[in-house]
Write a protein that holds these residues in place. Structure first.
Motif, mmCIF file in Angstrom:
data_model
loop_
_atom_site.group_PDB
_atom_site.id
_atom_site.type_symbol
_atom_site.label_atom_id
_atom_site.label_comp_id
_atom_site.label_asym_id
_atom_site.label_seq_id
_atom_site.Cartn_x
_atom_site.Cartn_y
_atom_site.Cartn_z
ATOM 1 N N CYS A 71 -5.959 0.574 6.266
ATOM 2 C CA CYS A 71 -7.148 1.266 5.772
ATOM 3 C C CYS A 71 -6.779 2.149 4.600
ATOM 4 O O CYS A 71 -5.698 2.711 4.554
ATOM 5 C CB CYS A 71 -7.722 2.102 6.911
ATOM 6 S SG CYS A 71 -9.041 3.200 6.417
ATOM 7 N N LEU A 72 -7.684 2.249 3.663
ATOM 8 C CA LEU A 72 -7.499 3.162 2.555
ATOM 9 C C LEU A 72 -8.626 4.178 2.582
ATOM 10 O O LEU A 72 -9.793 3.811 2.704
ATOM 11 C CB LEU A 72 -7.491 2.403 1.234
ATOM 12 C CG LEU A 72 -7.042 3.264 0.065
ATOM 13 C CD1 LEU A 72 -6.145 2.483 -0.860
ATOM 14 C CD2 LEU A 72 -8.222 3.819 -0.671
ATOM 15 N N ILE A 73 -8.279 5.445 2.477
ATOM 16 C CA ILE A 73 -9.259 6.529 2.465
ATOM 17 C C ILE A 73 -9.355 7.044 1.034
ATOM 18 O O ILE A 73 -8.332 7.328 0.410
ATOM 19 C CB ILE A 73 -8.814 7.698 3.382
ATOM 20 C CG1 ILE A 73 -8.478 7.216 4.786
ATOM 21 C CG2 ILE A 73 -9.862 8.811 3.382
ATOM 22 C CD1 ILE A 73 -9.625 6.645 5.559
ATOM 23 N N GLY A 117 -14.589 7.804 2.196
ATOM 24 C CA GLY A 117 -14.805 6.530 2.849
ATOM 25 C C GLY A 117 -13.509 5.926 3.337
ATOM 26 O O GLY A 117 -12.447 6.148 2.745
ATOM 27 N N ALA A 118 -13.614 5.162 4.410
ATOM 28 C CA ALA A 118 -12.489 4.404 4.959
ATOM 29 C C ALA A 118 -12.760 2.936 4.677
ATOM 30 O O ALA A 118 -13.726 2.364 5.189
ATOM 31 C CB ALA A 118 -12.350 4.649 6.454
ATOM 32 N N PHE A 119 -11.922 2.328 3.836
ATOM 33 C CA PHE A 119 -12.072 0.927 3.464
ATOM 34 C C PHE A 119 -11.066 0.102 4.247
ATOM 35 O O PHE A 119 -9.879 0.419 4.267
ATOM 36 C CB PHE A 119 -11.813 0.738 1.974
ATOM 37 C CG PHE A 119 -12.885 1.320 1.096
ATOM 38 C CD1 PHE A 119 -13.919 0.526 0.628
ATOM 39 C CD2 PHE A 119 -12.857 2.659 0.742
ATOM 40 C CE1 PHE A 119 -14.911 1.054 -0.187
ATOM 41 C CE2 PHE A 119 -13.840 3.199 -0.075
ATOM 42 C CZ PHE A 119 -14.870 2.401 -0.537
ATOM 43 N N VAL A 120 -11.537 -0.944 4.883
ATOM 44 C CA VAL A 120 -10.678 -1.895 5.582
ATOM 45 C C VAL A 120 -10.885 -3.237 4.890
ATOM 46 O O VAL A 120 -12.015 -3.729 4.820
ATOM 47 C CB VAL A 120 -11.013 -1.995 7.082
ATOM 48 C CG1 VAL A 120 -10.139 -3.040 7.754
ATOM 49 C CG2 VAL A 120 -10.868 -0.637 7.757
ATOM 50 N N ALA A 131 -12.591 4.401 -8.401
ATOM 51 C CA ALA A 131 -14.038 4.383 -8.612
ATOM 52 C C ALA A 131 -14.377 3.888 -10.022
ATOM 53 O O ALA A 131 -15.290 3.078 -10.200
ATOM 54 C CB ALA A 131 -14.623 5.772 -8.376
ATOM 55 N N VAL A 132 -13.648 4.367 -11.028
ATOM 56 C CA VAL A 132 -13.919 3.964 -12.413
ATOM 57 C C VAL A 132 -13.666 2.474 -12.605
ATOM 58 O O VAL A 132 -14.428 1.778 -13.273
ATOM 59 C CB VAL A 132 -13.057 4.795 -13.395
ATOM 60 C CG1 VAL A 132 -13.081 4.211 -14.793
ATOM 61 C CG2 VAL A 132 -13.552 6.234 -13.414
ATOM 62 N N LEU A 133 -12.607 1.983 -11.997
ATOM 63 C CA LEU A 133 -12.274 0.570 -12.133
ATOM 64 C C LEU A 133 -13.139 -0.319 -11.249
ATOM 65 O O LEU A 133 -13.080 -1.543 -11.346
ATOM 66 C CB LEU A 133 -10.797 0.342 -11.788
ATOM 67 C CG LEU A 133 -9.807 1.031 -12.727
ATOM 68 C CD1 LEU A 133 -8.393 0.905 -12.182
ATOM 69 C CD2 LEU A 133 -9.912 0.438 -14.126
ATOM 70 N N GLY A 134 -13.926 0.304 -10.377
ATOM 71 C CA GLY A 134 -14.762 -0.473 -9.472
ATOM 72 C C GLY A 134 -13.949 -1.196 -8.421
ATOM 73 O O GLY A 134 -14.413 -2.156 -7.829
ATOM 74 N N ALA A 135 -12.735 -0.715 -8.207
ATOM 75 C CA ALA A 135 -11.844 -1.386 -7.258
ATOM 76 C C ALA A 135 -12.219 -1.047 -5.834
ATOM 77 O O ALA A 135 -12.590 0.063 -5.524
ATOM 78 C CB ALA A 135 -10.403 -0.964 -7.529
ATOM 79 N N ARG A 136 -12.094 -2.043 -5.007
ATOM 80 C CA ARG A 136 -12.198 -1.856 -3.570
ATOM 81 C C ARG A 136 -10.821 -2.150 -3.025
ATOM 82 O O ARG A 136 -10.359 -3.288 -3.085
ATOM 83 C CB ARG A 136 -13.212 -2.810 -2.940
ATOM 84 C CG ARG A 136 -14.626 -2.562 -3.404
ATOM 85 C CD ARG A 136 -15.135 -1.232 -2.852
ATOM 86 N NE ARG A 136 -16.485 -0.991 -3.249
ATOM 87 C CZ ARG A 136 -16.822 -0.118 -4.186
ATOM 88 N NH1 ARG A 136 -15.922 0.552 -4.816
ATOM 89 N NH2 ARG A 136 -18.085 0.077 -4.473
ATOM 90 N N PRO A 137 -10.109 -1.114 -2.545
ATOM 91 C CA PRO A 137 -8.742 -1.322 -2.100
ATOM 92 C C PRO A 137 -8.636 -2.407 -1.035
ATOM 93 O O PRO A 137 -9.462 -2.506 -0.159
ATOM 94 C CB PRO A 137 -8.339 0.034 -1.528
ATOM 95 C CG PRO A 137 -9.551 0.863 -1.534
ATOM 96 C CD PRO A 137 -10.616 0.192 -2.301
ATOM 97 N N ARG A 138 -7.634 -3.241 -1.141
ATOM 98 C CA ARG A 138 -7.408 -4.311 -0.184
ATOM 99 C C ARG A 138 -6.005 -4.170 0.373
ATOM 100 O O ARG A 138 -5.097 -3.697 -0.277
ATOM 101 C CB ARG A 138 -7.552 -5.670 -0.848
ATOM 102 C CG ARG A 138 -8.938 -5.886 -1.398
ATOM 103 C CD ARG A 138 -9.236 -7.362 -1.522
ATOM 104 N NE ARG A 138 -10.541 -7.571 -2.099
ATOM 105 C CZ ARG A 138 -11.676 -7.537 -1.428
ATOM 106 N NH1 ARG A 138 -11.679 -7.268 -0.162
ATOM 107 N NH2 ARG A 138 -12.820 -7.740 -2.024
ATOM 108 N N ARG A 139 -5.842 -4.632 1.577
ATOM 109 C CA ARG A 139 -4.539 -4.619 2.221
ATOM 110 C C ARG A 139 -3.629 -5.588 1.485
ATOM 111 O O ARG A 139 -4.015 -6.701 1.172
ATOM 112 C CB ARG A 139 -4.710 -5.055 3.674
ATOM 113 C CG ARG A 139 -3.487 -4.893 4.492
ATOM 114 C CD ARG A 139 -3.789 -5.307 5.895
ATOM 115 N NE ARG A 139 -2.955 -4.532 6.777
ATOM 116 C CZ ARG A 139 -3.070 -4.510 8.072
ATOM 117 N NH1 ARG A 139 -4.020 -5.193 8.639
ATOM 118 N NH2 ARG A 139 -2.274 -3.800 8.801
ATOM 119 N N LEU A 140 -2.415 -5.154 1.197
ATOM 120 C CA LEU A 140 -1.458 -6.007 0.510
ATOM 121 C C LEU A 140 -0.819 -6.964 1.482
ATOM 122 O O LEU A 140 -0.454 -6.583 2.582
ATOM 123 C CB LEU A 140 -0.381 -5.147 -0.160
ATOM 124 C CG LEU A 140 -0.878 -4.200 -1.251
ATOM 125 C CD1 LEU A 140 0.270 -3.349 -1.751
ATOM 126 C CD2 LEU A 140 -1.521 -4.960 -2.380
#
Length: 193
Positions: free
Chosen positions: A9-11, A63-66, A180-189
């Motif tokens: 998860c990325l916070i 937010g917590a992104f999974v 946020a600026v890059l519009g990235a949604r972090p993903r698990r590597l």
């Protein structure tokens, strides 16, 4: 510095560009989770409407992104008009399928850090007395917990900032803004990368 605060998860802080993700998160909440979050019956449409305006309200939202999808939200709101002061209130939602993975704890840790650097001395958390997950979270945060009827009220102490904590918060903030600026949604590597 790793921003993977919980397993896979990325916070990160949420911004107005994240509105659709927040709205979708609140729309996905099941009936029991909505009842726990709002301490009463709220329809799916009501929760979605709340989510649509969540980032426009005073305070800070994380937010917590999974796997790149927003699955948990932590909110830090002022208790009085005029912005965050010495007292603030926190609220959390984690989608049912993503509970017991440390997302709530990771969100609470980031919220307490944000409170620390905003000059908040105490964070209040109201929940249903039957909400074991929130009561457990309050315990992890060394909260002073008071039960009364159907509700529980936790007061979480917040330490004053230090130079190291201010630096750490600034670095995390730059990372959050970059995503946020890059519009990235972090993903698990994956292990192969």
């Amino acid at each position: 510095m790793s921003h993977h605060d919980a397993d896979g998860c990325l916070i990160r802080r949420l911004w107005p560009a994240d509105r659709a993700a927040v709205e979708a998160h609140f729309r996905r909440l099941d009936r029991e989770t909505r009842f726990s979050r709002f301490m009463g019956t709220v329809s799916e449409a009501g929760a979605q409407a709340y989510g649509a305006g969540a980032l426009a309200r005073d305070g800070v939202v994380f937010g917590a992104f999974v796997d790149g999808v927003l699955r948990g939200v932590g909110e830090l709101r002022p208790m009085e008009a005029g912005g965050l002061g010495p007292e603030a209130e926190a609220a959390f939602t984690v989608e049912r399928a993503y509970r017991r993975r440390g997302l709530g704890t990771a969100l609470a840790t980031r919220l307490r850090g944000a409170a620390r650097h905003a000059g908040v001395a105490r964070v209040h958390l109201r929940t249903l007395a039957t909400n074991r997950a929130m009561l457990g979270l309050a315990g992890k945060l060394d909260a002073d917990l008071r039960l009364g009827g159907h509700e529980a009220h936790a007061v979480i102490p917040v330490a004053p900032p230090t130079l190291l904590s201010l630096w750490s918060d600034a670095v995390r903030g730059m990372f959050d803004v970059s995503l946020a600026v890059l519009g990235a949604r972090p993903r698990r590597l994956s292990a192969g990368i």
